[in-house]
Motif scaffolding. Sequence first.
Motif, PDB file in Angstrom:
ATOM      1  N   GLY A  35       0.824  -1.217   0.000  1.00  0.00           N
ATOM      2  CA  GLY A  35       0.000   0.000   0.000  1.00  0.00           C
ATOM      3  C   GLY A  35       0.858   1.266   0.000  1.00  0.00           C
ATOM      4  O   GLY A  35       0.509   2.258   0.650  1.00  0.00           O
ATOM      5  N   GLY A  36       2.018   1.212  -0.650  1.00  0.00           N
ATOM      6  CA  GLY A  36       2.880   2.391  -0.773  1.00  0.00           C
ATOM      7  C   GLY A  36       3.730   2.685   0.457  1.00  0.00           C
ATOM      8  O   GLY A  36       4.417   3.713   0.516  1.00  0.00           O
ATOM      9  N   LYS A  37       3.734   1.782   1.459  1.00  0.00           N
ATOM     10  CA  LYS A  37       4.546   2.013   2.661  1.00  0.00           C
ATOM     11  C   LYS A  37       5.458   0.828   2.924  1.00  0.00           C
ATOM     12  O   LYS A  37       5.057  -0.329   2.711  1.00  0.00           O
ATOM     13  CB  LYS A  37       3.638   2.166   3.891  1.00  0.00           C
ATOM     14  CG  LYS A  37       3.194   3.565   4.198  1.00  0.00           C
ATOM     15  CD  LYS A  37       2.508   3.560   5.565  1.00  0.00           C
ATOM     16  CE  LYS A  37       2.128   4.969   5.989  1.00  0.00           C
ATOM     17  NZ  LYS A  37       1.375   4.967   7.234  1.00  0.00           N
ATOM     18  N   GLU A  38       6.650   1.142   3.444  1.00  0.00           N
ATOM     19  CA  GLU A  38       7.532   0.057   3.852  1.00  0.00           C
ATOM     20  C   GLU A  38       6.893  -0.677   5.039  1.00  0.00           C
ATOM     21  O   GLU A  38       6.334  -0.035   5.928  1.00  0.00           O
ATOM     22  CB  GLU A  38       8.874   0.603   4.324  1.00  0.00           C
ATOM     23  CG  GLU A  38       9.809   1.065   3.229  1.00  0.00           C
ATOM     24  CD  GLU A  38      11.074   1.655   3.830  1.00  0.00           C
ATOM     25  OE1 GLU A  38      12.105   0.983   3.805  1.00  0.00           O
ATOM     26  OE2 GLU A  38      10.999   2.798   4.327  1.00  0.00           O
ATOM     27  N   VAL A  80      -5.493  -8.459   0.741  1.00  0.00           N
ATOM     28  CA  VAL A  80      -4.738  -8.790   1.964  1.00  0.00           C
ATOM     29  C   VAL A  80      -5.494  -8.358   3.218  1.00  0.00           C
ATOM     30  O   VAL A  80      -5.449  -9.023   4.256  1.00  0.00           O
ATOM     31  CB  VAL A  80      -3.335  -8.101   1.919  1.00  0.00           C
ATOM     32  CG1 VAL A  80      -2.589  -8.297   3.225  1.00  0.00           C
ATOM     33  CG2 VAL A  80      -2.512  -8.639   0.753  1.00  0.00           C
ATOM     34  N   ASN A  81      -6.214  -7.251   3.108  1.00  0.00           N
ATOM     35  CA  ASN A  81      -6.908  -6.682   4.269  1.00  0.00           C
ATOM     36  C   ASN A  81      -7.862  -7.693   4.911  1.00  0.00           C
ATOM     37  O   ASN A  81      -8.598  -8.385   4.219  1.00  0.00           O
ATOM     38  CB  ASN A  81      -7.692  -5.436   3.821  1.00  0.00           C
ATOM     39  CG  ASN A  81      -8.023  -4.551   4.997  1.00  0.00           C
ATOM     40  OD1 ASN A  81      -7.348  -4.606   6.039  1.00  0.00           O
ATOM     41  ND2 ASN A  81      -9.054  -3.752   4.859  1.00  0.00           N
ATOM     42  N   GLY A  82      -7.808  -7.784   6.243  1.00  0.00           N
ATOM     43  CA  GLY A  82      -8.739  -8.665   6.963  1.00  0.00           C
ATOM     44  C   GLY A  82      -8.323 -10.132   6.970  1.00  0.00           C
ATOM     45  O   GLY A  82      -8.995 -10.958   7.575  1.00  0.00           O
ATOM     46  N   LEU A 117      -5.322 -13.241   7.770  1.00  0.00           N
ATOM     47  CA  LEU A 117      -4.280 -13.479   8.774  1.00  0.00           C
ATOM     48  C   LEU A 117      -2.993 -12.763   8.360  1.00  0.00           C
ATOM     49  O   LEU A 117      -2.313 -12.140   9.184  1.00  0.00           O
ATOM     50  CB  LEU A 117      -4.023 -14.992   8.905  1.00  0.00           C
ATOM     51  CG  LEU A 117      -2.955 -15.372   9.927  1.00  0.00           C
ATOM     52  CD1 LEU A 117      -3.492 -15.249  11.345  1.00  0.00           C
ATOM     53  CD2 LEU A 117      -2.448 -16.797   9.683  1.00  0.00           C
ATOM     54  N   LEU A 118      -2.676 -12.817   7.065  1.00  0.00           N
ATOM     55  CA  LEU A 118      -1.472 -12.154   6.575  1.00  0.00           C
ATOM     56  C   LEU A 118      -1.556 -10.642   6.778  1.00  0.00           C
ATOM     57  O   LEU A 118      -0.590 -10.006   7.228  1.00  0.00           O
ATOM     58  CB  LEU A 118      -1.250 -12.477   5.088  1.00  0.00           C
ATOM     59  CG  LEU A 118      -0.087 -11.752   4.419  1.00  0.00           C
ATOM     60  CD1 LEU A 118       1.257 -12.170   5.021  1.00  0.00           C
ATOM     61  CD2 LEU A 118      -0.074 -12.008   2.899  1.00  0.00           C
ATOM     62  N   GLY A 119      -2.710 -10.069   6.480  1.00  0.00           N
ATOM     63  CA  GLY A 119      -2.888  -8.618   6.649  1.00  0.00           C
ATOM     64  C   GLY A 119      -2.692  -8.226   8.105  1.00  0.00           C
ATOM     65  O   GLY A 119      -1.983  -7.255   8.415  1.00  0.00           O
ATOM     66  N   ASP A 120      -3.297  -8.998   9.008  1.00  0.00           N
ATOM     67  CA  ASP A 120      -3.159  -8.697  10.436  1.00  0.00           C
ATOM     68  C   ASP A 120      -1.703  -8.840  10.873  1.00  0.00           C
ATOM     69  O   ASP A 120      -1.186  -8.050  11.671  1.00  0.00           O
ATOM     70  CB  ASP A 120      -4.060  -9.620  11.271  1.00  0.00           C
ATOM     71  CG  ASP A 120      -5.542  -9.340  11.017  1.00  0.00           C
ATOM     72  OD1 ASP A 120      -5.858  -8.293  10.412  1.00  0.00           O
ATOM     73  OD2 ASP A 120      -6.378 -10.176  11.401  1.00  0.00           O
ATOM     74  N   TYR A 121      -1.045  -9.849  10.326  1.00  0.00           N
ATOM     75  CA  TYR A 121       0.377 -10.079  10.644  1.00  0.00           C
ATOM     76  C   TYR A 121       1.221  -8.869  10.211  1.00  0.00           C
ATOM     77  O   TYR A 121       2.034  -8.356  10.984  1.00  0.00           O
ATOM     78  CB  TYR A 121       0.834 -11.352   9.916  1.00  0.00           C
ATOM     79  CG  TYR A 121       2.309 -11.675  10.049  1.00  0.00           C
ATOM     80  CD1 TYR A 121       2.825 -12.186  11.231  1.00  0.00           C
ATOM     81  CD2 TYR A 121       3.187 -11.477   8.973  1.00  0.00           C
ATOM     82  CE1 TYR A 121       4.180 -12.489  11.352  1.00  0.00           C
ATOM     83  CE2 TYR A 121       4.536 -11.786   9.079  1.00  0.00           C
ATOM     84  CZ  TYR A 121       5.026 -12.298  10.277  1.00  0.00           C
ATOM     85  OH  TYR A 121       6.371 -12.590  10.396  1.00  0.00           O
ATOM     86  N   LEU A 122       0.988  -8.394   8.993  1.00  0.00           N
ATOM     87  CA  LEU A 122       1.779  -7.264   8.490  1.00  0.00           C
ATOM     88  C   LEU A 122       1.558  -6.019   9.354  1.00  0.00           C
ATOM     89  O   LEU A 122       2.488  -5.248   9.604  1.00  0.00           O
ATOM     90  CB  LEU A 122       1.439  -6.970   7.023  1.00  0.00           C
ATOM     91  CG  LEU A 122       1.754  -8.118   6.050  1.00  0.00           C
ATOM     92  CD1 LEU A 122       1.347  -7.741   4.627  1.00  0.00           C
ATOM     93  CD2 LEU A 122       3.230  -8.508   6.089  1.00  0.00           C
ATOM     94  N   GLN A 123       0.324  -5.829   9.824  1.00  0.00           N
ATOM     95  CA  GLN A 123       0.040  -4.666  10.693  1.00  0.00           C
ATOM     96  C   GLN A 123       0.830  -4.767  12.007  1.00  0.00           C
ATOM     97  O   GLN A 123       1.404  -3.773  12.463  1.00  0.00           O
ATOM     98  CB  GLN A 123      -1.460  -4.566  11.027  1.00  0.00           C
ATOM     99  CG  GLN A 123      -2.364  -4.272   9.843  1.00  0.00           C
ATOM    100  CD  GLN A 123      -2.322  -2.812   9.383  1.00  0.00           C
ATOM    101  OE1 GLN A 123      -1.424  -2.048   9.747  1.00  0.00           O
ATOM    102  NE2 GLN A 123      -3.283  -2.417   8.549  1.00  0.00           N
ATOM    103  N   THR A 124       0.857  -5.953  12.625  1.00  0.00           N
ATOM    104  CA  THR A 124       1.577  -6.055  13.909  1.00  0.00           C
ATOM    105  C   THR A 124       3.086  -6.010  13.695  1.00  0.00           C
ATOM    106  O   THR A 124       3.816  -5.479  14.523  1.00  0.00           O
ATOM    107  CB  THR A 124       1.185  -7.308  14.735  1.00  0.00           C
ATOM    108  OG1 THR A 124       1.270  -8.450  13.914  1.00  0.00           O
ATOM    109  CG2 THR A 124      -0.211  -7.195  15.314  1.00  0.00           C
ATOM    110  N   LEU A 152      -2.086 -17.192   1.062  1.00  0.00           N
ATOM    111  CA  LEU A 152      -2.309 -15.766   1.353  1.00  0.00           C
ATOM    112  C   LEU A 152      -1.194 -14.914   0.743  1.00  0.00           C
ATOM    113  O   LEU A 152      -1.436 -13.823   0.222  1.00  0.00           O
ATOM    114  CB  LEU A 152      -2.348 -15.533   2.876  1.00  0.00           C
ATOM    115  CG  LEU A 152      -3.497 -16.203   3.635  1.00  0.00           C
ATOM    116  CD1 LEU A 152      -3.296 -16.083   5.136  1.00  0.00           C
ATOM    117  CD2 LEU A 152      -4.824 -15.574   3.222  1.00  0.00           C
ATOM    118  N   ILE A 153       0.013 -15.445   0.802  1.00  0.00           N
ATOM    119  CA  ILE A 153       1.144 -14.705   0.202  1.00  0.00           C
ATOM    120  C   ILE A 153       1.043 -14.789  -1.318  1.00  0.00           C
ATOM    121  O   ILE A 153       1.305 -13.809  -2.020  1.00  0.00           O
ATOM    122  CB  ILE A 153       2.490 -15.237   0.727  1.00  0.00           C
ATOM    123  CG1 ILE A 153       2.538 -15.063   2.247  1.00  0.00           C
ATOM    124  CG2 ILE A 153       3.663 -14.523   0.054  1.00  0.00           C
ATOM    125  CD1 ILE A 153       3.860 -15.319   2.901  1.00  0.00           C
TER     126      ILE A 153
END
Length: 381
Positions: free
Chosen positions: A49-52, A210-212, A214-221, A263-264
């Motif tokens: 999403g444009g962010k590291e 990706v949003n919502g 397990l992978l999306g949640d993982y990337l957020q944490t 997911l990846i």
Amino acid sequence: DDDRKRIGTAFAAERDPADHPYKAFGKGKNLIMIQVESLQSFVLNEEIGGKEITPTMNRMMKHSLSFPHFYAQTIAGNSSDAEFLTQTALYPLKSGSVFFRYPSNTYHSIGNSLKKDGYSTLGVHADEKTFWNRHLMYPSLGFEDYKTIEQFPQKELVGMGVGDKEMFTETAGTLKEQPYPFYSLIVTLTNHMPYDLPAEKKSLSLPEEVNGTLLGDYLQTVRYTDEALGLFLKELESEGLLEDSVIVLYGDHNGIFEGDKSLIEQWKGKSISTEEWYREYATVPFMIYNPGIKGKEIDAYGGQVDVYPTIASVMGTSYTSGLGENLLGSPSGTVVIPSGGYVTKSLMIGKDRMKSGLSEKALHTLDISESLIKGNYFVDE
Ligand code: GP9
């Protein structure tokens, strides 16, 4: 007697006196080792999403020796196995956690070596002190002091304990007061399954696919923990501690497993073979950072059991007996995965194929480790 003979031969084979440009680079400097919960290397130097995803770690890598072919070797003891592997250069037990089964043994460890060199030692983990029996095991690993949830203000509670932002900020303050030189092992917590982070702490805008998940949640944490690490480094810098410290960072075990590979694949828009998964996605980070290090990727294949000898060589402290290899020397290139299999540059053998001579050697190494632990081998030293 037979066991002692086998063990002696294994140590002799594994010792590596190799010279390298960073030998004893950290002599007299502080050592801060950060074990990051569930951190895998595929998030490094990646954007979404444009962010590291990991801007702090990416910056650190520019001044780190980093190891792209580095594997977790944990079994049922999960995080505690990672601590055991990295601190002692022994493998975890085939069943249960060493932290619960043999917490009072005598161990050769980074903490015990550095303590002999005059370092003060501190373990930090912002969860209950009894989690994984750390309150009993940490003294055996050489930690004089152990900071746990009870010693934090607990203004930020996330998931299993104190959030990494509070943990790192408070710990920077503690380290400022720590007798110099010090060794501190810091174990992060927030990037833990199921990666449930309050909305206001999420800073990535994730694409729909990706949003919502397990992978999306993982990337957020992961991103949250990376930001917490950024706060820590900033604090160390303003206290003048950064230049005088070697910071070692590694992932304890995978957080996204082969079963979640789809997911990846969805995120990357391509399929990933099992071989590719183990080569490029199942690795965990290992980096040795200091502002004075010129960033370099080290090609060696290694795992958590190799951390102690590698760090001992950089810190100029003793490593006399363990089953790891100095990854800055001339390691053998074989990584034993105790839950089944091994990895080399040209081979990736799964547990269904543990038949060749090489895998027998791997099993032999695990047996030796098991004997050492169960026999409390170092007790008379
Ligand atoms: C708990 C933390 C996480 O104290 O270390 O442990 P894990 O569940 O990953 O073994």
